[in-house]
Motif scaffolding. Structure first.
Motif, mmCIF file in Angstrom:
data_model
loop_
_atom_site.group_PDB
_atom_site.id
_atom_site.type_symbol
_atom_site.label_atom_id
_atom_site.label_comp_id
_atom_site.label_asym_id
_atom_site.label_seq_id
_atom_site.Cartn_x
_atom_site.Cartn_y
_atom_site.Cartn_z
ATOM 1 N N ASP A 8 -2.479 -6.669 1.223
ATOM 2 C CA ASP A 8 -2.412 -7.916 1.987
ATOM 3 C C ASP A 8 -0.967 -8.278 2.366
ATOM 4 O O ASP A 8 -0.475 -9.355 2.032
ATOM 5 N N HIS A 10 0.046 -8.585 5.466
ATOM 6 C CA HIS A 10 -0.124 -9.608 6.505
ATOM 7 C C HIS A 10 1.122 -9.857 7.353
ATOM 8 O O HIS A 10 1.502 -11.010 7.599
ATOM 9 N N ASP A 35 -5.142 -4.819 4.895
ATOM 10 C CA ASP A 35 -4.581 -6.001 5.536
ATOM 11 C C ASP A 35 -3.064 -5.885 5.696
ATOM 12 O O ASP A 35 -2.279 -6.648 5.123
ATOM 13 N N HIS A 62 -8.616 -7.844 8.372
ATOM 14 C CA HIS A 62 -7.680 -8.291 9.407
ATOM 15 C C HIS A 62 -7.157 -7.121 10.232
ATOM 16 O O HIS A 62 -6.781 -7.312 11.393
ATOM 17 N N HIS A 115 -10.487 -2.240 -0.334
ATOM 18 C CA HIS A 115 -9.955 -3.556 0.052
ATOM 19 C C HIS A 115 -10.679 -4.689 -0.683
ATOM 20 O O HIS A 115 -10.048 -5.508 -1.349
ATOM 21 N N HIS A 147 -7.748 -8.235 -0.936
ATOM 22 C CA HIS A 147 -8.631 -9.116 -0.170
ATOM 23 C C HIS A 147 -8.626 -10.575 -0.638
ATOM 24 O O HIS A 147 -8.645 -11.482 0.176
ATOM 25 N N HIS A 149 -6.185 -12.032 -2.380
ATOM 26 C CA HIS A 149 -4.806 -12.528 -2.448
ATOM 27 C C HIS A 149 -4.504 -13.190 -3.798
ATOM 28 O O HIS A 149 -3.629 -14.047 -3.892
HETATM 29 ZN ZN ZN Z 1 -5.920 -10.354 3.346
#
Ligand code: ZN
Length: 246
Positions: A8, A10, A35, A62, A115, A147, A149
């Motif tokens: 993640d 991001h 992600d 994402h 994930h 996933h 976080h």
């Molecule tokens: Zn995420």
């Protein structure tokens, strides 16, 4: 073998840089639980790093949304806005790379990577009950996922599931010895958008010889990441939440 486990990210380059600075020299191979992009303002530099440096990568929801693989109806307006911005911002090379990312679980060495959960990449494994079901699908004693976080994860111990708590605020490092009698679903936490109340970037190191996972947290330049989100015209709440770790 020592693995750097990130998830993640991001599109938060400041967080990724802090993770890489702190972990430099401390690992042999990098693994990403998905992600890479979405929410943050640096999808290309973050994706470049993963593409060039990570040995094993699974896709996240994402990543699918930001490359047109998903119907954005399922996303809330903020996530949808960010996915559409990312779709327009990603280079062709990075879009192609993300499109080729596999769904988990992937087997690496003696562990698995996915994930969400081993049977559904989009499932949020938040509570011990959900983890209990997920453990029955694992093919190895140790698995890494993201996933949610939330740094931590779960231990399966004589058919009981225990929650692993995240690294406390007063330290940047929390070791976990792997007991061969138990099974582990380890969430390294989110580097780019932590949601466990701790705004520090999260990741983990797995030393397969020492049979030890080390959860880590590192401070990063949140203000710089926020400024880029504002400058990109992304929803301001995406900048606000970074300071809170929510
Ligand atoms: Zn995420």
């Amino acid at each position: 073998m020592r693995y750097l486990i990130v998830s993640d990210l991001h599109a938060n380059l400041e967080a990724l840089r802090a993770v890489l600075a702190q972990s430099a020299g401390g690992y042999d191979r990098a693994i990403c639980c998905g992600d890479l992009v979405g929410y943050g303002a640096d999808p290309n530099p973050v994706c470049d790093w993963v593409r060039l440096n990570a040995a094993v990568v699974v896709r996240g929801n994402h990543d699918r949304a930001s490359t047109g693989q998903d119907d954005l109806e399922w996303f809330n307006p903020v996530a949808r806005n960010a996915a559409m911005w990312t779709l327009q911002t990603l280079s062709r090379e990075n879009t192609g790379y993300i499109l080729g990312l596999p769904r988990g679980p992937l087997s690496v060495d003696t562990f698995q990577v996915f994930h969400g959960s081993p049977y559904d990449e989009d499932e949020y494994v938040i509570a011990a009950g959900e983890a209990g079901q997920a453990f029955s699908y694992l093919e190895t004693r140790v698995a890494f996922f993201g996933h949610t976080h939330v740094q931590g994860g779960f231990i399966w111990n004589q058919s009981r599931v225990e929650t692993i708590l995240r690294t406390p605020a007063h330290t940047d490092s929390q070791p976990l010895l792997i007991d061969p009698q138990c099974a582990y679903m380890i969430n390294p936490g989110s580097a780019g958008q932590p949601r466990d109340g701790d705004p520090r970037a999260a990741y983990a190191i797995y030393d397969t010889e020492a049979k030890e996972v080390t959860y880590r947290r590192v401070l990063y330049d949140v203000a710089a990441a926020q400024q880029k989100i504002h400058a990109a015209g992304l929803p301001p709440i995406l900048a606000d939440r970074l300071a809170l770790g929510r």
